[in-house]
Design a protein around this motif. Structure first.
Motif, PDB file in Angstrom:
ATOM      1  N   SER A 189      -3.319   9.117   4.426  1.00  0.00           N
ATOM      2  CA  SER A 189      -3.260   8.090   3.278  1.00  0.00           C
ATOM      3  C   SER A 189      -3.445   7.184   4.530  1.00  0.00           C
ATOM      4  CB  SER A 189      -2.539   7.901   2.738  1.00  0.00           C
ATOM      5  OG  SER A 189      -2.963   7.275   1.659  1.00  0.00           O
ATOM      6  N   PRO A 190      -4.510   5.963   4.758  1.00  0.00           N
ATOM      7  CA  PRO A 190      -4.066   4.915   4.972  1.00  0.00           C
ATOM      8  C   PRO A 190      -2.989   4.244   4.972  1.00  0.00           C
ATOM      9  CG  PRO A 190      -6.238   4.791   4.281  1.00  0.00           C
ATOM     10  CD  PRO A 190      -5.049   6.075   4.012  1.00  0.00           C
ATOM     11  N   ALA A 191      -2.088   2.955   5.847  1.00  0.00           N
ATOM     12  CA  ALA A 191      -1.036   2.494   5.364  1.00  0.00           C
ATOM     13  C   ALA A 191      -1.309   0.859   4.278  1.00  0.00           C
ATOM     14  CB  ALA A 191      -0.372   1.562   6.518  1.00  0.00           C
ATOM     15  N   SER A 192      -2.608   0.512   4.401  1.00  0.00           N
ATOM     16  CA  SER A 192      -2.943  -0.667   3.530  1.00  0.00           C
ATOM     17  C   SER A 192      -2.516   0.238   1.868  1.00  0.00           C
ATOM     18  CB  SER A 192      -4.266  -1.061   3.794  1.00  0.00           C
ATOM     19  OG  SER A 192      -5.192   0.279   3.266  1.00  0.00           O
ATOM     20  N   GLU A 193      -2.820   1.185   1.700  1.00  0.00           N
ATOM     21  CA  GLU A 193      -2.842   2.391   0.237  1.00  0.00           C
ATOM     22  C   GLU A 193      -1.426   2.504  -0.732  1.00  0.00           C
ATOM     23  OE1 GLU A 193      -4.203   5.977  -0.239  1.00  0.00           O
ATOM     24  OE2 GLU A 193      -6.769   5.359   0.374  1.00  0.00           O
ATOM     25  N   SER A 194      -0.461   2.069   0.267  1.00  0.00           N
ATOM     26  CA  SER A 194       0.859   1.975  -0.297  1.00  0.00           C
ATOM     27  C   SER A 194       1.445   0.325  -0.588  1.00  0.00           C
ATOM     28  CB  SER A 194       1.952   2.433   1.030  1.00  0.00           C
ATOM     29  OG  SER A 194       1.656   2.177   1.913  1.00  0.00           O
ATOM     30  N   ILE A 195       0.449  -0.861  -0.082  1.00  0.00           N
ATOM     31  CA  ILE A 195       0.713  -2.011   0.049  1.00  0.00           C
ATOM     32  C   ILE A 195       0.330  -2.569  -1.155  1.00  0.00           C
ATOM     33  CG2 ILE A 195       0.754  -4.420   1.474  1.00  0.00           C
ATOM     34  CD1 ILE A 195       1.262  -2.945   4.002  1.00  0.00           C
ATOM     35  N   THR A 196       0.279  -2.154  -2.147  1.00  0.00           N
ATOM     36  CA  THR A 196      -0.120  -2.251  -3.665  1.00  0.00           C
ATOM     37  C   THR A 196       0.383  -3.812  -4.284  1.00  0.00           C
ATOM     38  OG1 THR A 196       1.345  -1.414  -4.769  1.00  0.00           O
ATOM     39  CG2 THR A 196      -0.437  -0.133  -3.441  1.00  0.00           C
ATOM     40  N   GLY A 197       0.712  -4.539  -3.491  1.00  0.00           N
ATOM     41  CA  GLY A 197       1.244  -5.816  -4.438  1.00  0.00           C
ATOM     42  C   GLY A 197      -0.422  -6.977  -4.414  1.00  0.00           C
ATOM     43  N   ASP A 198      -0.598  -7.619  -6.257  1.00  0.00           N
ATOM     44  CA  ASP A 198      -1.439  -8.022  -6.180  1.00  0.00           C
ATOM     45  C   ASP A 198      -1.063  -9.381  -5.109  1.00  0.00           C
ATOM     46  OD1 ASP A 198      -3.948  -9.698  -7.875  1.00  0.00           O
ATOM     47  OD2 ASP A 198      -2.454 -10.557  -8.314  1.00  0.00           O
TER      48      ASP A 198
ATOM     49  N   ALA B  39      -2.772 -10.327   2.016  1.00  0.00           N
ATOM     50  CA  ALA B  39      -4.218  -9.782   0.866  1.00  0.00           C
ATOM     51  C   ALA B  39      -3.861 -10.602  -0.273  1.00  0.00           C
ATOM     52  CB  ALA B  39      -4.102  -8.310   0.503  1.00  0.00           C
ATOM     53  N   ALA B  40      -4.473 -10.702  -1.374  1.00  0.00           N
ATOM     54  CA  ALA B  40      -5.127 -10.782  -2.739  1.00  0.00           C
ATOM     55  C   ALA B  40      -5.543 -10.175  -3.042  1.00  0.00           C
ATOM     56  CB  ALA B  40      -4.719 -12.381  -2.844  1.00  0.00           C
ATOM     57  N   GLY B  41      -5.725  -9.856  -4.576  1.00  0.00           N
ATOM     58  CA  GLY B  41      -6.100  -9.695  -5.666  1.00  0.00           C
ATOM     59  C   GLY B  41      -6.831  -7.795  -4.363  1.00  0.00           C
ATOM     60  N   ASN B  42      -7.966  -8.271  -4.333  1.00  0.00           N
ATOM     61  CA  ASN B  42      -8.652  -6.997  -4.211  1.00  0.00           C
ATOM     62  C   ASN B  42      -9.637  -7.352  -2.764  1.00  0.00           C
ATOM     63  OD1 ASN B  42      -9.626  -5.983  -6.484  1.00  0.00           O
ATOM     64  ND2 ASN B  42     -10.735  -7.409  -7.629  1.00  0.00           N
ATOM     65  N   THR B  43      -9.038  -8.141  -2.187  1.00  0.00           N
ATOM     66  CA  THR B  43      -9.488  -8.927  -0.331  1.00  0.00           C
ATOM     67  C   THR B  43      -7.943  -8.655   0.023  1.00  0.00           C
ATOM     68  OG1 THR B  43     -11.540  -9.773  -1.519  1.00  0.00           O
ATOM     69  CG2 THR B  43     -10.335 -10.322   0.911  1.00  0.00           C
ATOM     70  N   ALA B  44      -8.272  -8.358   1.554  1.00  0.00           N
ATOM     71  CA  ALA B  44      -7.100  -8.133   2.625  1.00  0.00           C
ATOM     72  C   ALA B  44      -7.805  -9.024   3.700  1.00  0.00           C
ATOM     73  CB  ALA B  44      -7.245  -6.936   2.824  1.00  0.00           C
TER      74      ALA B  44
ATOM     75  N   LEU C  19     -10.235 -12.330  10.388  1.00  0.00           N
ATOM     76  CA  LEU C  19     -11.697 -11.452   9.157  1.00  0.00           C
ATOM     77  C   LEU C  19     -11.283 -11.329   7.622  1.00  0.00           C
ATOM     78  CD1 LEU C  19     -12.001  -9.941  12.349  1.00  0.00           C
ATOM     79  CD2 LEU C  19     -13.784 -11.860  11.508  1.00  0.00           C
ATOM     80  N   THR C  20     -11.544 -10.258   6.830  1.00  0.00           N
ATOM     81  CA  THR C  20     -11.779 -10.138   5.292  1.00  0.00           C
ATOM     82  C   THR C  20     -12.762  -8.911   5.493  1.00  0.00           C
ATOM     83  OG1 THR C  20     -13.015 -11.808   3.800  1.00  0.00           O
ATOM     84  CG2 THR C  20     -10.921 -12.991   4.895  1.00  0.00           C
ATOM     85  N   ALA C  21     -11.658  -8.174   4.378  1.00  0.00           N
ATOM     86  CA  ALA C  21     -12.819  -6.688   3.546  1.00  0.00           C
ATOM     87  C   ALA C  21     -12.026  -7.335   2.402  1.00  0.00           C
ATOM     88  CB  ALA C  21     -12.498  -5.743   4.826  1.00  0.00           C
ATOM     89  N   ALA C  22     -12.997  -5.942   1.720  1.00  0.00           N
ATOM     90  CA  ALA C  22     -12.379  -4.905   0.612  1.00  0.00           C
ATOM     91  C   ALA C  22     -11.299  -4.752   0.928  1.00  0.00           C
ATOM     92  CB  ALA C  22     -12.958  -4.675  -0.246  1.00  0.00           C
ATOM     93  N   ARG C  23      -9.788  -4.830  -0.007  1.00  0.00           N
ATOM     94  CA  ARG C  23      -8.988  -3.396   0.432  1.00  0.00           C
ATOM     95  C   ARG C  23      -9.696  -2.437  -0.504  1.00  0.00           C
ATOM     96  NH1 ARG C  23      -4.288  -6.503  -3.082  1.00  0.00           N
ATOM     97  NH2 ARG C  23      -2.931  -4.690  -1.321  1.00  0.00           N
TER      98      ARG C  23
ATOM     99  N   ALA D 121     -10.110 -13.326  -3.846  1.00  0.00           N
ATOM    100  CA  ALA D 121     -10.139 -12.233  -4.220  1.00  0.00           C
ATOM    101  C   ALA D 121     -10.416 -11.706  -5.265  1.00  0.00           C
ATOM    102  CB  ALA D 121      -8.482 -12.615  -4.697  1.00  0.00           C
ATOM    103  N   ASP D 122     -10.835 -12.329  -6.615  1.00  0.00           N
ATOM    104  CA  ASP D 122     -11.301 -11.878  -7.536  1.00  0.00           C
ATOM    105  C   ASP D 122     -12.129 -13.524  -8.292  1.00  0.00           C
ATOM    106  OD1 ASP D 122      -9.559 -13.978  -8.858  1.00  0.00           O
ATOM    107  OD2 ASP D 122      -8.008 -12.475  -8.638  1.00  0.00           O
ATOM    108  N   SER D 123     -12.967 -12.833  -9.420  1.00  0.00           N
ATOM    109  CA  SER D 123     -13.334 -13.925  -9.597  1.00  0.00           C
ATOM    110  C   SER D 123     -13.173 -15.621 -10.222  1.00  0.00           C
ATOM    111  CB  SER D 123     -14.337 -13.875 -10.956  1.00  0.00           C
ATOM    112  OG  SER D 123     -15.021 -12.793 -10.895  1.00  0.00           O
ATOM    113  N   LYS D 124     -11.584 -16.278  -9.827  1.00  0.00           N
ATOM    114  CA  LYS D 124     -10.792 -17.305 -10.493  1.00  0.00           C
ATOM    115  C   LYS D 124     -10.091 -17.216  -8.617  1.00  0.00           C
ATOM    116  CE  LYS D 124     -12.198 -17.626 -14.994  1.00  0.00           C
ATOM    117  NZ  LYS D 124     -12.713 -18.511 -15.338  1.00  0.00           N
ATOM    118  N   ARG D 125      -9.310 -16.396  -8.323  1.00  0.00           N
ATOM    119  CA  ARG D 125      -8.692 -16.882  -7.086  1.00  0.00           C
ATOM    120  C   ARG D 125      -9.512 -16.768  -5.920  1.00  0.00           C
ATOM    121  NH1 ARG D 125      -3.594 -13.265  -7.792  1.00  0.00           N
ATOM    122  NH2 ARG D 125      -4.988 -12.292  -8.122  1.00  0.00           N
ATOM    123  N   LEU D 126      -9.351 -17.820  -5.149  1.00  0.00           N
ATOM    124  CA  LEU D 126     -10.648 -17.158  -3.471  1.00  0.00           C
ATOM    125  C   LEU D 126      -9.248 -17.494  -1.989  1.00  0.00           C
ATOM    126  CD1 LEU D 126     -11.903 -19.767  -3.859  1.00  0.00           C
ATOM    127  CD2 LEU D 126     -13.214 -18.487  -3.452  1.00  0.00           C
TER     128      LEU D 126
END
Length: 399
Positions: A69-78, A93-98, A395-399, A340-345
């Motif tokens: 399992s990818p390590a990023s899946e265990s790092i779930t904080g918003d 990471a923040a919201g849906n982006t890392a 560099l950024t990508a979707a979590r 990060a989501d529709s309100k945060r960058l």
């Protein structure tokens, strides 16, 4: 359709593609669930729980072992920030982006006296959840949504094949040859395809004549199938040999992955849209609704399609109404990277409470919110210099 069946179908798609589940599998299962009018939080929780259980029991290819399992899946904080780290060592990471990684760069002198703009990549190691330097043989790297895979190109560019590097095992799981050499690749928003930009000569050779782009390929990442070559050349220099543009002008994806674009030179100012748009077949077309005002910003259109974040300056960056082009607010930071989501960058800038904002090079990663002047530091400050090896570009990508 129940949760188990959705998961089963998604995993069967991966098996048919000959690989292990990609990092965007959860997003695709959840999207399919939403299309079937999912209601309530409990449905999403059930999908996620079933999906994680399924992924952990999917056999790996060839060795008979279970897929880690990818390590990023265990790092779930918003919000996962490390304002004491520059460059970052642990996942941000923040919201849906890392932050999927970063690169540093320098102009390297060659034996013939020319200089080569050279990138040195560091990406997320999915075994540890920390950032790890890639082998310097990779002259280009692009991390897929989900951060399980990176598309890589060997130097010197342009390269005749694309590698798909597994960020859990650290091995190239597939080589995808191309009939013409390519020097840049970018993932589609859904992580299923790549656009590979072809050049006849290395666009990162600083002293080389500009305008060597020849076209592009679309590549199916699951099967490795390369679509037909589409010609898309850069304009020719004028009669005095001057070229109004950059030597590297790669092809990128629209927000919804249905169209492609290349940046117009900044000297062509006065246009509300600074991108030339194309169909996936290479024909000129109109910009997608909502992306007419994207400018040169990496963040572009918000997930809900209502706003566009544009590059700013030391005073901040404007948020634009995607329909009307009207300014609706100013947020801290000068270079919006990703929503990060529709309100945060996630943006590059200087927290107004910590510096004067006058030195654009003394900057850090920030999380900012539309309609607010608050800035949450995500990383430490980058050194106040434009050109040194330790100055990292995220560099950024979707979590």
């Amino acid at each position: 359709m129940n949760v188990e069946q959705l998961v089963r179908e998604a995993l069967q798609e991966e098996a048919a593609a000959g690989g292990t589940p990609r990092g965007d599998l959860a997003d695709r299962v959840l999207t399919a669930r939403r299309r079937r009018n999912r209601r309530g939080v409990a449905g999403a929780a059930a999908v996620t729980a079933a999906l994680v259980a399924a992924i952990l029991t999917v056999p790996g290819t060839g060795d008979g072992q279970e897929t880690a399992s990818p390590a990023s899946e265990s790092i779930t904080g918003d919000v996962v920030g490390h304002p004491d780290q520059s460059p970052p060592r642990d996942l941000i990471a923040a919201g849906n982006t890392a932050v999927s990684g970063y690169f540093t760069s320098r102009a390297v002198k060659q034996s013939n006296g020319q200089e080569l703009f050279t990138r040195y990549y560091t990406v997320l190691d999915q075994k540890t959840g920390r950032y790890k330097a890639l082998d310097t043989k990779w002259a280009w790297a692009a991390v897929a949504p989900g951060m399980r895979t990176a598309a890589v190109l060997e130097g010197e560019l342009p390269a005749w094949r694309i590698g798909l590097l597994d960020l859990v095992t650290g091995k190239v799981e597939r080589w995808i040859p191309t009939n013409r050499p390519v020097a840049g690749v970018e993932w589609s928003p859904d992580g299923k395809r790549l656009v590979a930009t072809a050049y006849s000569k290395n666009p990162d050779r600083i002293d080389r004549p500009r305008g060597n782009r020849t076209g592009f390929y679309l590549v199916d990442a699951g099967s490795g199938e390369v679509g037909p070559f589409r010609t898309l050349r850069q304009p020719k220099p004028d009669k005095w040999g001057n070229y109004d543009g950059n030597s590297r002008e790669d092809v990128g994806w629209s927000h919804d992955g249905t169209r492609l674009y290349v940046e117009r030179p900044k000297s062509s100012g006065g246009k509300s849209d600074n991108r030339a748009w194309y169909t996936t077949s290479g024909a000129r077309t109109a910009p997608p609704a909502g992306e007419r005002f994207a400018g040169w910003s990496q963040a572009g259109l918000s997930p809900d399609g209502k706003h566009v974040a544009v590059d700013g300056d030391s005073e901040g960056s404007w948020i634009i109404n995607a329909t009307t082009g009207q300014k609706v607010g100013l947020v801290p930071g000068m270079q919006p990277l990703a929503w990060a989501d529709s309100k945060r960058l996630i943006t590059i800038g200087c927290d107004p409470k910590r510096c004067s904002g006058k030195n654009e090079y003394r900057s850090q990663l920030l999380l900012v919110t539309v309609g607010s002047k608050k800035a949450v530091p995500l990383s430490g400050f980058r050194k106040a210099s434009a050109d040194y090896l330790g100055r990292w570009m995220p560099l950024t990508a979707a979590r």
